[in-house]
Motif scaffolding. Structure first.
Motif, PDB file in Angstrom:
ATOM      1  N   ILE A  23       2.182   1.817   2.164  1.00 58.30           N
ATOM      2  CA  ILE A  23       2.505   0.715   1.259  1.00 58.30           C
ATOM      3  C   ILE A  23       1.594   0.743   0.029  1.00 58.30           C
ATOM      4  O   ILE A  23       2.040   0.488  -1.095  1.00 58.30           O
ATOM      5  CB  ILE A  23       2.425  -0.654   1.983  1.00 58.30           C
ATOM      6  N   ASN A  24       0.312   1.060   0.208  1.00 67.31           N
ATOM      7  CA  ASN A  24      -0.595   1.115  -0.949  1.00 67.31           C
ATOM      8  C   ASN A  24      -0.225   2.246  -1.899  1.00 67.31           C
ATOM      9  O   ASN A  24      -0.276   2.086  -3.123  1.00 67.31           O
ATOM     10  CB  ASN A  24      -2.039   1.271  -0.484  1.00 67.31           C
ATOM     11  N   VAL A  25       0.144   3.392  -1.338  1.00 67.25           N
ATOM     12  CA  VAL A  25       0.567   4.504  -2.187  1.00 67.25           C
ATOM     13  C   VAL A  25       1.873   4.148  -2.894  1.00 67.25           C
ATOM     14  O   VAL A  25       2.062   4.463  -4.079  1.00 67.25           O
ATOM     15  CB  VAL A  25       0.718   5.787  -1.354  1.00 67.25           C
ATOM     16  N   ALA A  26       2.792   3.477  -2.183  1.00 74.55           N
ATOM     17  CA  ALA A  26       4.052   3.055  -2.806  1.00 74.55           C
ATOM     18  C   ALA A  26       3.782   2.133  -3.992  1.00 74.55           C
ATOM     19  O   ALA A  26       4.418   2.249  -5.048  1.00 74.55           O
ATOM     20  CB  ALA A  26       4.936   2.363  -1.780  1.00 74.55           C
ATOM     21  N   LEU A  27       2.836   1.205  -3.844  1.00 77.14           N
ATOM     22  CA  LEU A  27       2.490   0.299  -4.946  1.00 77.14           C
ATOM     23  C   LEU A  27       1.923   1.079  -6.131  1.00 77.14           C
ATOM     24  O   LEU A  27       2.231   0.787  -7.291  1.00 77.14           O
ATOM     25  CB  LEU A  27       1.488  -0.747  -4.470  1.00 77.14           C
ATOM     26  N   ARG A  28       1.100   2.086  -5.864  1.00 74.34           N
ATOM     27  CA  ARG A  28       0.558   2.924  -6.939  1.00 74.34           C
ATOM     28  C   ARG A  28       1.657   3.695  -7.659  1.00 74.34           C
ATOM     29  O   ARG A  28       1.552   3.978  -8.859  1.00 74.34           O
ATOM     30  CB  ARG A  28      -0.473   3.900  -6.376  1.00 74.34           C
ATOM     31  N   LEU A  29       2.713   4.002  -6.923  1.00 71.31           N
ATOM     32  CA  LEU A  29       3.827   4.765  -7.500  1.00 71.31           C
ATOM     33  C   LEU A  29       4.838   3.874  -8.222  1.00 71.31           C
ATOM     34  O   LEU A  29       5.842   4.365  -8.713  1.00 71.31           O
ATOM     35  CB  LEU A  29       4.526   5.562  -6.397  1.00 71.31           C
ATOM     36  N   GLY A  30       4.563   2.571  -8.265  1.00 72.85           N
ATOM     37  CA  GLY A  30       5.443   1.679  -9.018  1.00 72.85           C
ATOM     38  C   GLY A  30       6.338   0.790  -8.186  1.00 72.85           C
ATOM     39  O   GLY A  30       7.160   0.047  -8.733  1.00 72.85           O
ATOM     40  N   PHE A  31       6.217   0.848  -6.855  1.00 72.04           N
ATOM     41  CA  PHE A  31       7.035  -0.015  -5.994  1.00 72.04           C
ATOM     42  C   PHE A  31       6.562  -1.455  -6.130  1.00 72.04           C
ATOM     43  O   PHE A  31       5.367  -1.736  -6.038  1.00 72.04           O
ATOM     44  CB  PHE A  31       6.915   0.444  -4.542  1.00 72.04           C
ATOM     45  N   ARG A  32       7.502  -2.371  -6.349  1.00 70.36           N
ATOM     46  CA  ARG A  32       7.189  -3.789  -6.461  1.00 70.36           C
ATOM     47  C   ARG A  32       8.070  -4.559  -5.476  1.00 70.36           C
ATOM     48  O   ARG A  32       9.206  -4.899  -5.777  1.00 70.36           O
ATOM     49  CB  ARG A  32       7.410  -4.288  -7.895  1.00 70.36           C
ATOM     50  N   PRO A  33       7.540  -4.840  -4.272  1.00 68.66           N
ATOM     51  CA  PRO A  33       8.364  -5.507  -3.254  1.00 68.66           C
ATOM     52  C   PRO A  33       8.681  -6.940  -3.626  1.00 68.66           C
ATOM     53  O   PRO A  33       7.952  -7.582  -4.390  1.00 68.66           O
ATOM     54  CB  PRO A  33       7.481  -5.455  -2.002  1.00 68.66           C
ATOM     55  N   LYS A  34       9.782  -7.443  -3.070  1.00 74.96           N
ATOM     56  CA  LYS A  34      10.161  -8.827  -3.273  1.00 74.96           C
ATOM     57  C   LYS A  34       9.231  -9.722  -2.467  1.00 74.96           C
ATOM     58  O   LYS A  34       8.712  -9.331  -1.435  1.00 74.96           O
ATOM     59  CB  LYS A  34      11.604  -9.072  -2.820  1.00 74.96           C
ATOM     60  N   GLY A  35       9.044 -10.964  -2.949  1.00 79.09           N
ATOM     61  CA  GLY A  35       8.247 -11.940  -2.226  1.00 79.09           C
ATOM     62  C   GLY A  35       6.766 -11.728  -2.419  1.00 79.09           C
ATOM     63  O   GLY A  35       6.316 -11.041  -3.341  1.00 79.09           O
ATOM     64  N   ASN A  36       5.960 -12.317  -1.512  1.00 81.15           N
ATOM     65  CA  ASN A  36       4.514 -12.200  -1.569  1.00 81.15           C
ATOM     66  C   ASN A  36       3.995 -11.694  -0.238  1.00 81.15           C
ATOM     67  O   ASN A  36       4.752 -11.409   0.676  1.00 81.15           O
ATOM     68  CB  ASN A  36       3.871 -13.552  -1.924  1.00 81.15           C
TER      69      ASN A  36
END
Length: 433
Positions: A23-36
């Motif tokens: 999940i942290n790598v996905a966020l670095r790659l530009g992933f922006r999940p819905k919600g908090n």
């Protein structure tokens, strides 16, 4: 076949990459999940960081699995994800991206190779920035469209005099409505399950509306409470199965047996509030005192009680924060509850984590702000929620609002209830007498 020589440094380098969560790598790659963080739970979903398809991409937090339904691509670790987004990388290039370190046994790169690597990384960064900008634009457009829809619903609402909203508040012990209260009645509001535009309409009926106001007073969204249409008729029981006065809200059970929440917020809630009683005297340019609590009924119960006691309310505003999370704002970190434990899927009793007492002040626009004219804040605690959770919520709010010219105090109701419950009981006792 030539077998590569064993290299402890390279193995350790690869292991460091494997230690990074997907999940942290996905966020670095530009992933922006819905919600908090609270609403994501076990799986984060949202636009794909490679194809941009809405709601196609997901990451299972604990397992580290990722998948894009649109691309038909998935995997089980962070390295595989880094190889695929934003375009194909080699295995070693993916490890370099994750760790930020060059391969330990790599020969010194030539100037041409360094330039090519720099150009490649710049291209990747530009692609990620472009995808993020497109996603941000899409989200902003959705928020504006949702805000417009919410405003239309609010404008279609009616004044509450003579409606079920007035009967509902009277049932809750509020026999008068504050002057300037932002409340309206809508006879046919849709209740969806699951919530959101894509949910199925499972009920249409009367509801109480209140607009969500931002720190600048701007319309941000709409808060809805569905009401029991039997209220005020012989079919509405005065006492529930627990021997307590009925609340007057709709109780709706879905086809799968789930009791649905009949209080919903649409649009942007974070940092917003409901204006239940504005300060009538603005000699200072705004309210001098603020009473703020979780729900509409709790805040109005305190307002009517203070009015009946003869308190001077001209300089005091009354706000609802909608819920506890919004009242305290985001926490800097989660902490273990001192006593609570819950079973996991295997039946093991694990300590419960909850938002801690220290506020995250990195995004002030997502937290309720106190007007500069206010010199005293009274925060209404909730006695029927977990005591520790409420204490941490009040601690975050107090720390967030702290300034030399402001006094912040908390008020607690009786254990096991809230100020609305106390008000209802006292009104019933008075009526019986």
């Amino acid at each position: 076949m030539t077998v590569p020589a064993h290299n402890d440094a390279v193995d350790a380098w690869i292991e460091r990459a494997k230690g990074h969560s997907t999940i942290n790598v996905a966020l670095r790659l530009g992933f922006r999940p819905k919600g908090n963080a609270k609403s994501i739970g076990a799986e984060a979903t949202g636009p794909c960081p490679r194809c941009g398809g809405v709601d196609r991409f997901s990451v299972k937090i604990k397992e580290g699995l990722w998948n894009c339904r649109g691309c038909g691509k998935g995997g089980g670790d962070a390295i595989g994800l880094a190889r695929w987004v934003p375009h194909e990388r080699t295995f070693y290039e993916a490890v370099e991206f994750i760790t930020g370190e060059a391969k330990p046994d790599a020969a010194p790169a030539s100037e041409e190779e360094k330039a090519a690597i720099a150009a490649k990384r710049a291209k990747e960064a530009a692609e990620i920035d472009k995808a993020r900008a497109a996603e941000a634009q899409q989200q902003n457009q959705f928020r504006e469209d949702e805000r417009r829809r919410c405003r239309q619903l609010w404008e279609h609402g009616r004044p509450i005099a003579g409606t079920l909203v007035e009967a509902y508040l009277r049932h809750r012990g509020v026999g008068r409505i504050p002057e300037g209260a932002k409340l309206r009645f809508h006879p046919e509001m849709h209740l969806r399950h699951p919530s959101g535009p894509g949910g199925k309409v499972v009920w249409t009926g009367p509801a109480m509306l209140s607009p969500i106001a931002g720190n600048d007073g701007r319309f941000m969204g709409l808060h809805t409470t569905w009401l029991d249409p039997r209220l005020g008729t012989p079919a509405m029981p005065a006492i529930d199965e627990n021997g307590k006065p009925t609340k007057g809200k709709l109780v709706f059970v879905s086809e799968d047996g789930e009791v649905l929440d009949v209080k919903r917020s649409r649009g942007t809630k974070a940092g917003g509030h409901l204006v239940l009683a504005p300060a009538l005297d603005t000699i200072f340019g705004g309210p001098r005192r603020l009473v703020i609590g979780e729900g509409i009924e709790t805040v109005l119960a305190v307002w009517i009680t203070m009015v009946e006691a003869g308190a001077d309310m001209r300089l005091t505003a009354f706000w609802s924060a909608i819920d506890l999370g919004n009242l305290g704002g985001k926490a800097l970190e989660s902490v273990f509850h001192p006593t609570l434990k819950r079973p996991d899927a295997r039946g093991r009793m694990l300590r419960v984590r909850l938002p801690g007492p220290v506020p995250d002040v990195s995004r002030p626009e997502r937290s309720i702000a106190i007007p500069e004219t206010v010199r005293e804040v009274l925060v209404l605690a909730d006695g029927d929620s977990d005591r520790t959770q409420v204490e941490y919520t009040l601690a975050r709010a107090t720390a967030r609002w702290a300034r030399p010219d402001l006094i912040v105090r908390g008020a607690w109701p009786e254990e096991g209830g809230d100020f609305s419950d106390m008000r209802m009981r006292k009104v019933r006792e008075r009526e019986a007498a």
